[in-house]
Design an enzyme around this catalytic site. Structure first.
Site, mmCIF file in Angstrom:
data_model
loop_
_atom_site.group_PDB
_atom_site.id
_atom_site.type_symbol
_atom_site.label_atom_id
_atom_site.label_comp_id
_atom_site.label_asym_id
_atom_site.label_seq_id
_atom_site.Cartn_x
_atom_site.Cartn_y
_atom_site.Cartn_z
ATOM 1 N N ARG A 1 -6.554 -0.991 -7.666
ATOM 2 C CA ARG A 1 -7.200 0.188 -6.553
ATOM 3 C C ARG A 1 -7.487 1.325 -7.429
ATOM 4 O O ARG A 1 -6.048 1.729 -8.509
ATOM 5 C CB ARG A 1 -6.323 0.271 -5.612
ATOM 6 C CG ARG A 1 -6.135 -0.595 -4.720
ATOM 7 C CD ARG A 1 -5.479 -0.503 -3.056
ATOM 8 N NE ARG A 1 -6.307 0.470 -2.301
ATOM 9 C CZ ARG A 1 -5.617 1.387 -1.218
ATOM 10 N NH1 ARG A 1 -4.363 1.412 -0.797
ATOM 11 N NH2 ARG A 1 -6.606 1.988 -0.640
ATOM 12 N N LYS B 1 2.155 11.323 -9.522
ATOM 13 C CA LYS B 1 1.182 11.323 -8.912
ATOM 14 C C LYS B 1 0.262 12.006 -8.994
ATOM 15 O O LYS B 1 -1.110 11.992 -8.702
ATOM 16 C CB LYS B 1 1.078 11.660 -7.072
ATOM 17 C CG LYS B 1 2.862 10.459 -6.769
ATOM 18 C CD LYS B 1 1.901 9.768 -6.263
ATOM 19 C CE LYS B 1 3.463 8.865 -5.341
ATOM 20 N NZ LYS B 1 3.334 9.425 -3.883
ATOM 21 N N CYS C 1 -1.927 9.458 7.914
ATOM 22 C CA CYS C 1 -1.309 7.946 7.150
ATOM 23 C C CYS C 1 -0.284 7.734 7.001
ATOM 24 O O CYS C 1 0.501 7.840 8.128
ATOM 25 C CB CYS C 1 -2.735 8.488 5.736
ATOM 26 S SG CYS C 1 -2.477 6.440 5.265
ATOM 27 N N SER D 1 2.935 8.300 4.266
ATOM 28 C CA SER D 1 3.191 8.662 2.965
ATOM 29 C C SER D 1 4.987 8.522 3.042
ATOM 30 O O SER D 1 5.790 9.214 4.379
ATOM 31 C CB SER D 1 2.738 10.275 2.684
ATOM 32 O OG SER D 1 3.355 10.319 1.733
ATOM 33 N N ASP E 1 -2.036 10.256 -3.500
ATOM 34 C CA ASP E 1 -2.888 9.460 -4.080
ATOM 35 C C ASP E 1 -3.074 9.942 -5.743
ATOM 36 O O ASP E 1 -2.899 9.048 -6.739
ATOM 37 C CB ASP E 1 -4.288 8.574 -3.490
ATOM 38 C CG ASP E 1 -3.262 7.521 -3.120
ATOM 39 O OD1 ASP E 1 -3.234 7.763 -1.857
ATOM 40 O OD2 ASP E 1 -3.054 6.207 -2.967
ATOM 41 N N ARG F 1 0.580 -1.261 -0.088
ATOM 42 C CA ARG F 1 -0.526 -0.395 -0.389
ATOM 43 C C ARG F 1 0.784 1.469 -0.066
ATOM 44 O O ARG F 1 2.512 1.606 0.572
ATOM 45 C CB ARG F 1 -0.947 0.444 1.539
ATOM 46 C CG ARG F 1 -0.028 0.084 2.687
ATOM 47 C CD ARG F 1 -0.594 0.529 3.970
ATOM 48 N NE ARG F 1 -0.974 1.948 3.234
ATOM 49 C CZ ARG F 1 0.139 2.127 3.539
ATOM 50 N NH1 ARG F 1 1.058 2.466 4.220
ATOM 51 N NH2 ARG F 1 0.103 4.168 3.218
ATOM 52 N N GLY F 2 0.184 2.080 -0.415
ATOM 53 C CA GLY F 2 0.377 3.462 -0.122
ATOM 54 C C GLY F 2 1.191 3.989 -1.698
ATOM 55 O O GLY F 2 1.322 2.612 -2.317
ATOM 56 N N ALA F 3 1.183 5.066 -2.017
ATOM 57 C CA ALA F 3 0.917 5.100 -3.654
ATOM 58 C C ALA F 3 1.930 4.796 -5.098
ATOM 59 O O ALA F 3 1.962 4.260 -5.704
ATOM 60 C CB ALA F 3 0.414 6.189 -4.448
ATOM 61 N N GLY F 4 3.528 4.935 -3.919
ATOM 62 C CA GLY F 4 4.696 4.992 -4.646
ATOM 63 C C GLY F 4 4.985 3.359 -3.930
ATOM 64 O O GLY F 4 5.066 3.122 -5.545
HETATM 65 C C1 RUB Z 1 -1.999 5.520 1.253
HETATM 66 C C2 RUB Z 1 -1.800 7.396 1.407
HETATM 67 C C3 RUB Z 1 -1.050 7.785 0.912
HETATM 68 C C4 RUB Z 1 -0.507 7.631 -0.163
HETATM 69 C C5 RUB Z 1 1.169 8.357 -0.575
HETATM 70 O O1 RUB Z 1 -3.528 5.295 1.413
HETATM 71 O O2 RUB Z 1 -2.865 8.241 1.729
HETATM 72 O O3 RUB Z 1 -0.569 9.155 1.594
HETATM 73 O O4 RUB Z 1 -1.021 6.957 -0.879
HETATM 74 O O5 RUB Z 1 1.916 7.770 0.027
HETATM 75 P P1 RUB Z 1 -3.877 3.290 2.214
HETATM 76 P P2 RUB Z 1 3.123 7.400 -0.322
HETATM 77 O O6 RUB Z 1 -3.117 3.404 2.706
HETATM 78 O O7 RUB Z 1 -5.384 3.628 1.413
HETATM 79 O O8 RUB Z 1 -2.447 3.081 0.149
HETATM 80 O O9 RUB Z 1 4.010 8.742 -0.507
HETATM 81 O O10 RUB Z 1 3.548 6.406 0.295
HETATM 82 O O11 RUB Z 1 2.970 7.001 -1.661
#
Ligand code: RUB
Length: 340
Positions: free
Chosen positions: A83, A258, A153, A155, A222, A40-43
């Site tokens: 997703r 993003k 969250c 990130s 995201d 999880r997490g967009a990256g």
């Molecule tokens: C994760 C979320 C993060 C972004 C950015 O949501 O909202 O703030 O994805 O994350 P989930 P990153 O837990 O539902 O995936 O900076 O790690 O890409």
């Protein structure tokens, strides 16, 4: 049709058309892991998504370029549907697909095309990791000694800024929200505590009580739309509102992949609705008379509540989102896209 139905629909149709056998098991496993949020997490989602393309070409027994493209297309379709909100996912796939299309102009062999895919996947992963480091370096310059930071969250981009500032001995303190219902705030606490940072965990609804102690809010993204609106974990927009009222700075840390190219041509970003069992279990729900339950995973923060966006290319105001999109994805606006 909600995203869940679309997903299972896409999934079964792929399998029931007999294409399933052409999808490597590892790809299906990664798709499941993204859907169930083990990844999880967009990256991280984006990096996992492009890896499925590498697995596809590694496992492929395709005898023609067309066959290989069909396999890549099937993988992309399955992975993109896991997703719906994180635009990093299709953007990662796009990065590879664009290079494949360029190579097709040179009439490659199957082996050459496989190499193109592997090279593009590696490039995307390396670039995305470098972007995180750069965001940390750039963002840390905007953190002052003794700052109290709030993050929501979990990130990696926001954490990169916080960790870089901490390594520069800026003596920062962090407030982390729990982030119900999945408690990603716990992951954030663990990472920051392991780095020796002073962290306070608060419940999501306590943000207004503490906002006057906070100098800067830093969150990830995201998706960012062409008008500079931010789509991030549910609760982000409330934090932005509260920050604005308290005159607290609100920063977004986001890699340029993003930004959502679809929004340039008028598409809206879909907000993922997740299983209500993340909020309440069926038995408890029964006890309280079976009310309707909603579980949106993300919300939208309007650009006017965002002070700046920290990207690997520099700091921009949200109003510059369109410029970033034109630079990164201008080629998409002019033609109908075909992934592989
Ligand atoms: C994760 C979320 C993060 C972004 C950015 O949501 O909202 O703030 O994805 O994350 P989930 P990153 O837990 O539902 O995936 O900076 O790690 O890409």
């Amino acid at each position: 049709m909600n995203s869940r139905e679309e997903y299972s629909h896409g999934w079964t149709s792929v399998l029931s058309f007999g294409v399933g056998s052409m999808i490597p098991r590892e790809v299906i496993q990664i798709a499941e892991d993204i859907k169930n949020m083990r990844i999880r997490g967009a990256g991280k989602i984006a990096r996992a998504a492009v890896k499925t393309l590498r697995i596809t070409v590694q496992k492929s027994k395709a005898k023609s370029v067309q066959e290989l493209l069909e396999e890549l297309r099937n993988t992309a379709r399955i992975v993109i549907n896991t997703r719906p909100t994180a635009v990093s996912l299709p953007n990662g796939i796009r990065y590879v697909s664009k290079r494949v299309h360029e190579e097709l102009g040179r009439n490659p062999t199957v082996e050459e095309l496989k190499e193109t895919v592997k090279k593009a996947v590696k490039e995307f992963i390396v670039n995305s990791q470098r972007a995180l480091v750069r965001i940390g370096e750039i963002g840390a310059k905007r953190i002052r000694k003794g700052d109290v930071i709030l993050t929501h969250c979990n990130s990696a981009a926001a954490i990169s800024v916080i960790l870089t500032a901490a390594h520069q001995n800026k003596d920062i303190t962090v407030f982390a929200t729990e982030t119900r219902p999945r408690f990603q705030g716990h992951i954030t606490c663990k990472i920051l505590r392991n780095a020796g940072i002073d962290v306070t965990l608060i419940i999501d609804s306590a943000i207004r009580l503490y906002m006057n102690r906070i100098n800067t809010v830093i969150v990830g993204a995201d998706a960012i739309s062409s008008n500079g609106a931010l789509v991030n974990k549910i609760g982000t927009s409330t934090i932005a509102l509260v920050a604005r009222e308290a005159r607290t700075l609100f920063f977004v840390a986001a890699e340029t992949y993003k930004f959502s190219p679809e929004t340039m041509i008028g598409e809206l970003i879909e907000i993922e609705e997740r299983d209500i069992e993340e909020v309440i279990d069926r038995e408890e729900l029964e006890k309280i008379g079976n009310p309707r339950v909603l579980n949106p995973a993300f919300d939208i923060t309007p650009p006017q509540y965002i002070d700046l966006i920290i990207t690997e290319k520099g700091i921009i105001p949200p109003q510059a989102a369109f410029t970033i999109l034109q630079e990164e994805f201008g080629w998409l606006a002019s033609r109908k896209e075909q992934l592989f």
